[in-house]
Design an enzyme around this catalytic site. Structure first.
Site, mmCIF file in Angstrom:
data_model
loop_
_atom_site.group_PDB
_atom_site.id
_atom_site.type_symbol
_atom_site.label_atom_id
_atom_site.label_comp_id
_atom_site.label_asym_id
_atom_site.label_seq_id
_atom_site.Cartn_x
_atom_site.Cartn_y
_atom_site.Cartn_z
ATOM 1 N N HIS A 1 33.660 52.702 39.175
ATOM 2 C CA HIS A 1 33.114 51.351 39.105
ATOM 3 C C HIS A 1 34.142 50.307 39.529
ATOM 4 O O HIS A 1 33.850 49.121 39.590
ATOM 5 C CB HIS A 1 32.649 51.078 37.670
ATOM 6 C CG HIS A 1 31.748 49.900 37.517
ATOM 7 N ND1 HIS A 1 32.153 48.716 36.942
ATOM 8 C CD2 HIS A 1 30.448 49.725 37.879
ATOM 9 C CE1 HIS A 1 31.148 47.869 36.945
ATOM 10 N NE2 HIS A 1 30.101 48.440 37.503
ATOM 11 N N LYS B 1 36.675 47.864 41.586
ATOM 12 C CA LYS B 1 36.502 47.042 42.783
ATOM 13 C C LYS B 1 37.839 46.378 43.087
ATOM 14 O O LYS B 1 38.163 45.342 42.517
ATOM 15 C CB LYS B 1 35.423 45.978 42.568
ATOM 16 C CG LYS B 1 34.107 46.508 41.963
ATOM 17 C CD LYS B 1 33.689 45.652 40.827
ATOM 18 C CE LYS B 1 32.565 46.164 39.982
ATOM 19 N NZ LYS B 1 31.732 47.221 40.386
ATOM 20 N N ASP C 1 48.208 46.182 53.500
ATOM 21 C CA ASP C 1 49.587 46.249 53.997
ATOM 22 C C ASP C 1 50.616 46.445 52.887
ATOM 23 O O ASP C 1 51.800 46.171 53.082
ATOM 24 C CB ASP C 1 49.934 44.990 54.791
ATOM 25 C CG ASP C 1 49.220 44.923 56.131
ATOM 26 O OD1 ASP C 1 48.630 45.945 56.542
ATOM 27 O OD2 ASP C 1 49.229 43.843 56.758
ATOM 28 N N ASP D 1 44.455 31.407 24.713
ATOM 29 C CA ASP D 1 45.550 30.450 24.790
ATOM 30 C C ASP D 1 46.845 31.099 25.238
ATOM 31 O O ASP D 1 47.823 30.401 25.512
ATOM 32 C CB ASP D 1 45.755 29.778 23.428
ATOM 33 C CG ASP D 1 45.905 30.793 22.301
ATOM 34 O OD1 ASP D 1 46.993 30.882 21.722
ATOM 35 O OD2 ASP D 1 44.923 31.494 21.996
ATOM 36 N N LYS E 1 33.476 39.354 34.797
ATOM 37 C CA LYS E 1 34.031 40.242 33.778
ATOM 38 C C LYS E 1 35.451 39.770 33.468
ATOM 39 O O LYS E 1 36.429 40.404 33.877
ATOM 40 C CB LYS E 1 34.025 41.685 34.261
ATOM 41 C CG LYS E 1 32.624 42.170 34.683
ATOM 42 C CD LYS E 1 32.700 43.363 35.583
ATOM 43 C CE LYS E 1 31.413 43.597 36.351
ATOM 44 N NZ LYS E 1 30.180 43.477 35.631
ATOM 45 N N HIS F 1 27.791 38.075 37.193
ATOM 46 C CA HIS F 1 28.392 39.413 37.178
ATOM 47 C C HIS F 1 29.858 39.368 36.750
ATOM 48 O O HIS F 1 30.552 40.384 36.823
ATOM 49 C CB HIS F 1 28.254 40.014 38.591
ATOM 50 C CG HIS F 1 28.439 41.476 38.679
ATOM 51 N ND1 HIS F 1 29.363 42.070 39.520
ATOM 52 C CD2 HIS F 1 27.821 42.511 38.043
ATOM 53 C CE1 HIS F 1 29.309 43.373 39.419
ATOM 54 N NE2 HIS F 1 28.370 43.681 38.522
#
Length: 468
Positions: A178, A180, A185, A400, A395, A393
């Protein structure tokens, strides 16, 4: 195919003891010095493989919040779009692009809606397909496609010269890949909520970070990618333990100390599930809970899905790890907690009683400060026909003390079985425009917007959230 020679053995060092004269002979002295030199070299090599060569980074790292704001939705932002950030990364690439991804559908073929807003995704795919002709090596680690998953993009990438490996996490852990993130480079990277999906650029609200000119962080994130890559060969198995070259010393206990946009920060990457964490890698759940535990004033959470249970594994299990920790922060330390969950037709029905229960902790008499809201992305008639679109979507979490930007929803399966990753940035001091403060500003904007509704206001969201 093995793990590219990751396991290496050294022959034991043997030597004979000579009779003990008052002074060592020249040959014996040379042998002793040679052994000491070799041992020193091996120690340094081991430390280098583990990433222990130092916890400070001299790179001039630049970090940028990037967002996807769905078309037709008005939210003020000065942050670059996900599309702009991805395009900039592809333009900058000269040697390599590595992408860890859930699935690929950057063209409009899967929806058959002839939606003009797919143009940005199609542009990203076109740029990726050009990279091998420019001499840029492209590698894609993707979750093993399901029977219904579109394969057009992946097949086009392979024809262009890119290397693609499908990681069979359903067999290995019972989850999916899942994650992403991008690596470019060995110096630039992206991590965030956006899938390799045209809707993630124009029809879904997303948040991520792009980090530029930061080889020390890119090198560490690359170890997570290499783990995926190693597991993408046929009949792969998860090593136990992982070889040293997947290990790290950049973690919760010893974060990387560096300058982000000329501001001091302590940074590390976490990963899930636990079997994919090599030595030294902080588990994603541990990182998330540590950020909550470190808060002294507030914890603000924006996540699409929030459940104190598993979502996909059967039988369903109660899983209160995060929910308990938020309640403890409120009750034991007087921390203010605000949770903003995504709301769309695919929301799990079980999410809403859990959210109501958390909101019920808030009480004027006890002064427990808890608020829960739902974020609703508006849709036109045409937009409502686009499948799996029009949702927040995000997440992420901000306190603080620290910022947490991840790739996982907040329920049990994501941390126990599913491959995900997160960036944790500790910046406790107040300062103009720190990364943590910029993330906090995004939360405040969304929380106070007209798209955010109180969980108790069922009349506003009841007909729009969850299964019909």
């Amino acid at each position: 195919m093995g793990l590219d020679g990751a396991y290496k053995q050294l022959d034991p060092l043997e030597h004979r003891e000579a009779p003990a004269p008052k002074r060592p002979h020249g040959a014996a002295l040379f042998a002793i010095l040679s052994i000491l030199f070799l041992l020193t070299f091996l120690v340094l090599l081991h430390l280098r493989l583990r990433g222990d060569a130092g916890s400070a980074c001299d790179d001039s790292c630049r970090i940028v919040l990037v967002e996807s704001i769905p078309e037709g939705m008005t939210l003020a932002t000065s942050n670059p779009s996900t599309f702009e950030a991805w395009l900039e990364l592809l333009t900058a690439a000269t040697r390599s692009v590595d992408i860890a991804s859930f699935y690929w559908t950057l063209t409009n073929e899967d929806t058959r809606t002839h939606e003009p807003s797919a143009a940005q995704g199609e542009r990203i795919l076109a740029e990726l397909l050009r990279l091998p002709r420019r001499g840029v090596a492209v590698r894609v680690a993707v979750s093993a496609p399901s029977a219904k998953a579109p394969l057009d993009d992946l097949e086009a990438l392979e024809r262009s010269g890119a290397a693609v490996r499908a990681v069979d996490l359903p067999r290995l852990t019972g989850g999916v890949l899942h994650t992403k993130f991008w690596l470019v480079d060995g110096v630039h990277l992206y991590v965030g909520s956006a899938n390799m999906d045209w809707r993630s650029l124009t029809q879904v609200k997303e948040l991520g970070v792009a980090i530029y000119n930061c080889s020390c962080l890119a090198k560490d994130l690359a170890k997570i990618f290499e783990a995926y890559w190693a597991l993408g060969v046929p009949d792969a198995s998860i090593p136990a333990p992982w070889p040293d070259n997947y290990s790290t010393a950049i973690n919760l206990e010893t974060p990387m100390e560096l300058e982000l946009n000329d501001t001091a920060a302590a940074v590390y990457f976490s990963s899930s599930p636990p079997p994919l964490c090599a030595a030294g890698r902080t588990r994603d759940l541990d990182a998330l809970l540590a950020v909550i535990d470190g808060a002294e004033v507030f914890v603000d959470v924006a996540v699409m899905s929030y459940l104190a249970s598993t979502e996909f594994s059967r039988p369903e299990r109660f899983w209160p790890a995060i929910d308990d920790r938020l309640r403890r922060a409120v009750v034991e330390r007087g921390v203010r907690v605000r949770v903003m969950a995504g709301c769309w037709r695919h929301s799990r029905a079980a999410m809403f009683p859990f959210l109501r229960s958390l909101a019920a902790v808030g009480d004027n008499r006890t002064r427990y400060d808890v608020e829960v809201r739902l974020f609703l992305v508006p849709s036109s008639t045409a937009q409502s026909r686009i499948p799996f679109a029009r949702v927040n979507h995000n997440k992420f979490m901000v306190t603080d003390k620290a910022a947490y930007v991840g790739t996982s929803n907040w329920s049990g399966d994501y941390f126990e079985r599913t491959a995900g990753s997160a960036l944790v940035v500790a910046q406790p001091g107040a300062g103009s425009g720190t990364f943590r403060e910029r993330l906090q500003a995004v939360f405040e904007r969304d929380w106070s917007s007209r798209f955010s509704v109180d969980i108790a206001d069922t009349e506003s969201w009841g007909s729009r959230c969850g299964p019909r």
